[in-house]
Design an enzyme around this catalytic site. Sequence first.
Site, PDB file in Angstrom:
ATOM      1  N   LYS A   1       6.090  -0.987 -22.929  1.00 25.08           N
ATOM      2  CA  LYS A   1       5.150  -2.031 -22.544  1.00 25.08           C
ATOM      3  C   LYS A   1       5.860  -3.337 -22.206  1.00 25.08           C
ATOM      4  O   LYS A   1       5.488  -4.021 -21.239  1.00 25.08           O
ATOM      5  CB  LYS A   1       4.134  -2.250 -23.669  1.00 25.08           C
ATOM      6  CG  LYS A   1       3.217  -1.045 -23.902  1.00 25.08           C
ATOM      7  CD  LYS A   1       2.277  -1.275 -25.068  1.00 25.08           C
ATOM      8  CE  LYS A   1       1.369  -0.064 -25.291  1.00 25.08           C
ATOM      9  NZ  LYS A   1       0.458  -0.256 -26.434  1.00 25.08           N
TER      10      LYS A   1
ATOM     11  N   SER B   1      -5.023   0.132 -28.181  1.00 26.16           N
ATOM     12  CA  SER B   1      -4.126  -1.013 -28.102  1.00 26.16           C
ATOM     13  C   SER B   1      -4.602  -2.105 -27.157  1.00 26.16           C
ATOM     14  O   SER B   1      -3.972  -3.154 -27.053  1.00 26.16           O
ATOM     15  CB  SER B   1      -2.724  -0.554 -27.673  1.00 26.16           C
ATOM     16  OG  SER B   1      -2.761   0.028 -26.393  1.00 26.16           O
TER      17      SER B   1
ATOM     18  N   GLY C   1      11.194  11.169 -21.629  1.00 25.93           N
ATOM     19  CA  GLY C   1      11.143   9.874 -20.967  1.00 25.93           C
ATOM     20  C   GLY C   1      10.405   9.943 -19.654  1.00 25.93           C
ATOM     21  O   GLY C   1      10.062  11.023 -19.166  1.00 25.93           O
TER      22      GLY C   1
ATOM     23  N   VAL D   1      14.477   8.724 -14.944  1.00 29.60           N
ATOM     24  CA  VAL D   1      15.423   8.006 -15.801  1.00 29.60           C
ATOM     25  C   VAL D   1      16.704   8.801 -16.026  1.00 29.60           C
ATOM     26  O   VAL D   1      17.593   8.346 -16.747  1.00 29.60           O
ATOM     27  CB  VAL D   1      14.779   7.646 -17.166  1.00 29.60           C
ATOM     28  CG1 VAL D   1      13.624   6.696 -16.983  1.00 29.60           C
ATOM     29  CG2 VAL D   1      14.330   8.902 -17.901  1.00 29.60           C
TER      30      VAL D   1
END
Length: 812
Positions: free
Chosen positions: A740, A697, A374, A378
């Site tokens: 995102k 993307s 991650g 976090v």
Amino acid sequence: MIARHPDLNRLLEQIPDELPILPLRNTVALPFILLPISVGVPRSVRLIEEAVQNSLLIGLVTSKDASIDMPMGDQVYQTGTVAAILKVVRSDDGTLQVLVHGLERFKVESWTQSEPYLKARVKIAPDIVEQSVEAEALHRSLADVARDVVQMMPNLPAGVEAFLQQVEDHRQLVYLITANNHVELEDQQRLLEMDHINEKMRWLIGHLSREREILSLGHKITENAREEMSKAQREYFLRQQLEAIRRELGETDEAAAEIETYRKKIEEAGMTEEAQREALRELGRLERLTPQSAEYGIIKSYLDWLTELPWSKLSQDNLDIAHAREVLDADHYDLEKVKERILEYLAVRKLVVERGLEVAEEQSGARTILCFVGPPGVGKTSLAQSIARSLGREFTRMSLGGMRDEAEIRGHRRTYIGAMPGRIIQALKRVGTRNPVFVLDEIDKIGSDWRGDPASALLEVLDPQQNHAFRDYYLDVDFDLSDVMFICTANELDPIPAPLRDRMEIIQLEGYTEYEKLRIAQNYLVPRQRKANGLREDEISFSEPAIRQIIRDYTREAGVRNLEREIGRVCRKAAVAIAEGRTDKVEVTQEVVREYLGRPRFQFEAALRTETPGVATGLAWTPFGGDVLFVEATRMPGKGELTITGQLGKVMEESVRIAFSYARSKAVELGIDPSLLTSSDFHIHVPEGAIPKDGPSAGVTMVTALVSLLTGRPVRADVGMTGEITLRGQVLPIGGVKQKVLAARRAGLKTVILPQRNEGDLDDLQPDVRQDMQFILVERIDEVLEAALRPAEESVLSGVIGGVAHGDRIAL
């Protein structure tokens, strides 16, 4: 050797204006000096033979390049020495052994002959000698320094010092010392070329002074080494005598006592049979050595490591599932999937222990290697600490970031000086148990070079089928790592080698939403920073709007590391106010946040950036969480050429070209004037050009920016989009949807356009995110443009009211 020819004056008077010249290699002929030379070159042999036959004097010069057998006039030095031939002996191989006597310096004026040997017109150049106090002082200083050097040089015949003192002629002294000391060839030639004898004496004094210092230092080093050897020998004999005296007095031998201590430690260490056998073998070697032996200390260090490792020391696991759940909830907010996996691990472990299952059955569930992946901040490492606390195990960690040496994992072999075990074994010795929670931090940042590949060494460490017999190079015996709970952390998976990734169970930790950050700050970060900065609970309090303001305006990250730093800054400024007596309590409101932290670092850029047609807001994935990406397009008069900037990778550049081709092919359907595409050059830029970007993307974002530019319709300020496109206008699925979407929410976007085939990824989002944001799922680019672009009438009206004269908009 120095000599004076008996008929020197007569010979000097008979020196002709033209001399046969004999080049010398690696030798400089000096006046007054007897010089033996070996002559083998045919040209030089003929010269010597004719000179002897006709009783001629010869000129000796030094060749500039010793590799040339027959140098010409321009390949030798122009200053040399006139010499008389004293003796010639022919050897069996045809070479001549010649003894010559240097008479006087000369300088070549011109070369008169090159065959069969060299001849030159010369001018005699005696040294300039003056009888002065300075010359006499230089003479005495040179003689004294030379005497000091001679005294330090071994193997010189007796009487040399006395001879130096007897030489009264300045020139003879200079050439005698030059010929019999260590003077480089170039320096000898330079000395010969000097015209004034005082200059020569000064240079020699400097050279011999340096030589004296070198010889003095060499003598000092030799004496020190001799003293050390004598000291070591003396200590050895004294120790032998001391040992004999102790035996006579019946005292206990310390070495024997040390051996017995090691023997007892080996018996109590609980080693494996192999390790105990190796330890006893090394102990036997130690027993036969004297403490003064170089290997004695090496064996002692090895035995210290073997006896201090926790071979059989295991901490008792606390397998109370309720207690573990309580600890995990107390230390971390949310992360339900991760906590659930940890509780599964504990449950399997508990059943295995209680039911006494075999190890082979146990390996399937209770010995899995976990890997937390991650963005930074976090809670990956702190989560591992909570696991250790819930289990009641010791905790240790090892950072792998930048590690390039395989020996860091496996250790060094004992044949190397200063060898040590690897950091795995070192950590286990440090914690003192064989079953700690062991965190391998930043496993995605391991490097490799000529020293080996640490990632390959980790394959054995992290394989439950192999690590029960881990062999460190230093120990050279098997050590059981199967009870260690290894937890790895990484920011991204791609850099981790596939074989290593296959040995681990990957658990993704996503970024936090604003609501989660708020709760984490209230429950964890504020109390921790309050305590860290010496504040009591009643001295500072944070309002919820103040924390939200810090989250929105001063941090923009997936984790909470920077959020904690900003809270810490507020606490420190509050501590200053309380310590100075200006207040007793600080209530942190939005106004106080602005006062303490200054101007906001982040603001909602999408509305500002998308006011102008040609700018679209995309969503990107990075190893540190999701991010917002702006794509800007502009045009200028030209011939339809396309320029791409922003440090884009090959895949992203292909997306730009696909978008441009699609816009050209569908110009009429999209309401674009086709003449604009041929009469204009286009430039597409992705800001933050210093950061490399790649991936497919951003395809829909590229098309949207181009169509917005060519139609004059701005992109809606609250819309972000992601998706790969094809030349036919299809929108293909992408990865990193959750990251995102969280990035879009952090940036203040309300609507996110996603590929239809990514619909299932929305299930990973928290309920509050799904409720607060609108998701538009599309299959074709037409649907993207319809949802993202403002209506044409609205864009024209806003352009006129705003007073902005956009050429693109007027053309339409």
